[in-house]
Design a protein around this motif. Sequence first.
Motif, mmCIF file in Angstrom:
data_model
loop_
_atom_site.group_PDB
_atom_site.id
_atom_site.type_symbol
_atom_site.label_atom_id
_atom_site.label_comp_id
_atom_site.label_asym_id
_atom_site.label_seq_id
_atom_site.Cartn_x
_atom_site.Cartn_y
_atom_site.Cartn_z
ATOM 1 N N MET A 174 0.721 -1.172 0.171
ATOM 2 C CA MET A 174 -0.024 -0.039 -0.104
ATOM 3 C C MET A 174 0.975 1.370 -0.215
ATOM 4 N N LYS A 175 0.277 2.340 -0.383
ATOM 5 C CA LYS A 175 1.035 3.574 -0.407
ATOM 6 C C LYS A 175 1.142 3.880 1.127
ATOM 7 N N PRO A 176 2.184 4.800 1.238
ATOM 8 C CA PRO A 176 2.483 5.574 2.724
ATOM 9 C C PRO A 176 1.089 6.104 3.277
ATOM 10 N N ALA A 177 0.509 7.016 2.350
ATOM 11 C CA ALA A 177 -0.938 7.667 2.755
ATOM 12 C C ALA A 177 -1.941 6.613 3.350
ATOM 13 N N THR A 178 -1.999 5.436 2.655
ATOM 14 C CA THR A 178 -2.914 4.535 3.237
ATOM 15 C C THR A 178 -2.502 3.807 4.457
ATOM 16 N N ALA A 208 -0.546 5.046 6.662
ATOM 17 C CA ALA A 208 -0.521 6.157 7.805
ATOM 18 C C ALA A 208 -2.029 6.214 8.262
ATOM 19 N N LYS A 209 -2.898 6.251 7.388
ATOM 20 C CA LYS A 209 -4.339 6.281 7.786
ATOM 21 C C LYS A 209 -4.725 4.974 8.529
ATOM 22 N N LYS A 210 -4.341 3.818 8.137
ATOM 23 C CA LYS A 210 -4.763 2.897 8.839
ATOM 24 C C LYS A 210 -3.957 2.831 10.342
ATOM 25 N N LEU A 211 -2.881 3.418 10.233
ATOM 26 C CA LEU A 211 -2.172 3.491 11.637
ATOM 27 C C LEU A 211 -2.724 4.650 12.408
ATOM 28 N N GLY A 212 -3.405 5.541 11.885
ATOM 29 C CA GLY A 212 -4.151 6.682 12.691
ATOM 30 C C GLY A 212 -3.009 7.687 12.944
ATOM 31 N N VAL A 213 -2.110 7.947 11.914
ATOM 32 C CA VAL A 213 -1.235 8.993 12.232
ATOM 33 C C VAL A 213 -1.244 9.917 11.066
ATOM 34 N N TYR A 214 -0.572 11.470 11.309
ATOM 35 C CA TYR A 214 -0.522 12.203 10.209
ATOM 36 C C TYR A 214 0.419 12.152 9.437
ATOM 37 N N LEU A 215 0.712 11.600 8.196
ATOM 38 C CA LEU A 215 1.449 11.218 7.047
ATOM 39 C C LEU A 215 2.710 11.936 7.053
ATOM 40 N N GLU A 216 2.730 13.442 7.338
ATOM 41 C CA GLU A 216 3.585 14.345 7.084
ATOM 42 C C GLU A 216 4.458 14.460 8.269
ATOM 43 N N ALA A 217 4.050 13.751 9.336
ATOM 44 C CA ALA A 217 4.762 13.769 10.781
ATOM 45 C C ALA A 217 5.716 12.395 10.768
ATOM 46 N N THR A 218 5.475 11.444 9.824
ATOM 47 C CA THR A 218 5.890 10.122 9.881
ATOM 48 C C THR A 218 7.488 10.385 9.383
ATOM 49 N N PRO A 219 8.446 9.535 9.538
ATOM 50 C CA PRO A 219 9.973 9.348 9.066
ATOM 51 C C PRO A 219 9.889 9.298 7.564
ATOM 52 N N ALA A 220 10.875 10.054 6.921
ATOM 53 C CA ALA A 220 11.137 10.060 5.517
ATOM 54 C C ALA A 220 10.957 8.698 4.971
ATOM 55 N N GLU A 221 11.649 7.768 5.461
ATOM 56 C CA GLU A 221 11.760 6.457 4.796
ATOM 57 C C GLU A 221 10.248 5.694 4.850
ATOM 58 N N GLN A 259 7.606 7.679 4.561
ATOM 59 C CA GLN A 259 6.788 8.359 3.663
ATOM 60 C C GLN A 259 7.003 8.007 2.002
ATOM 61 N N GLN A 260 8.134 7.687 1.787
ATOM 62 C CA GLN A 260 9.076 7.253 0.444
ATOM 63 C C GLN A 260 8.736 5.879 -0.096
ATOM 64 N N GLY A 261 8.291 4.945 0.830
ATOM 65 C CA GLY A 261 8.443 3.667 0.348
ATOM 66 C C GLY A 261 7.055 3.111 0.293
ATOM 67 N N VAL A 262 6.892 1.745 -0.182
ATOM 68 C CA VAL A 262 5.468 1.059 0.110
ATOM 69 C C VAL A 262 5.686 0.240 1.358
ATOM 70 N N ILE A 263 4.639 0.067 1.671
ATOM 71 C CA ILE A 263 4.312 -0.733 2.886
ATOM 72 C C ILE A 263 3.656 -2.125 2.347
ATOM 73 N N SER A 264 4.037 -3.198 2.966
ATOM 74 C CA SER A 264 3.373 -4.485 2.878
ATOM 75 C C SER A 264 2.569 -4.690 3.876
ATOM 76 N N ARG A 265 1.624 -5.230 3.629
ATOM 77 C CA ARG A 265 0.419 -5.814 4.563
ATOM 78 C C ARG A 265 1.068 -6.534 5.858
ATOM 79 N N ASP A 266 2.407 -7.109 5.769
ATOM 80 C CA ASP A 266 3.272 -7.879 7.096
ATOM 81 C C ASP A 266 3.828 -6.598 7.588
ATOM 82 N N GLU A 267 4.538 -5.568 6.823
ATOM 83 C CA GLU A 267 4.976 -4.602 7.491
ATOM 84 C C GLU A 267 4.050 -3.780 8.298
#
Length: 128
Positions: free
Chosen positions: A10-14, A16-29, A31-39
């Motif tokens: 999933m995209k970082p925005a998705t 972040a939404k699932k984690l309930g956090v503000y995307l722009e406040a997350t670490p750069a890595e 924001q710039q990567g893709v996140i697997s379901r396992d991650e």
Amino acid sequence: MTSQKTAQTMKPATAAKKLGVYLEATPAEFQQGVISRDELNALQTDPPEWLRELRRNGPHPRPVVAARLGISISGLARGGITEALTTAQIEDLRAEDPEWLRRERATQAEVQKEAERLKAAEPRRSRS
């Protein structure tokens, strides 16, 4: 022939939404990567310090701000809140208890009461 299963990503925005956090406040890595379901599952079950800190102090995305204030996201907009807020800012708003916030809480309570009334009426309607 066996088909190899590819990991759902999933995209970082998705994420972040699932984690309930503000995307722009997350670490750069993050924001710039893709996140697997396992991650994502690993972040949810054993959150790293940056995620615990964001959840504790913010800045929080608007859905979280609205929930902590007990109002709707639309109510936030009507109150002029369009940006992410920190936990301290949310607490300050609660302490100030401005008129718009009291009005939005009352509106939210009415909406909730109506939703409960409709839910209670639903079984009676299906029996007819």
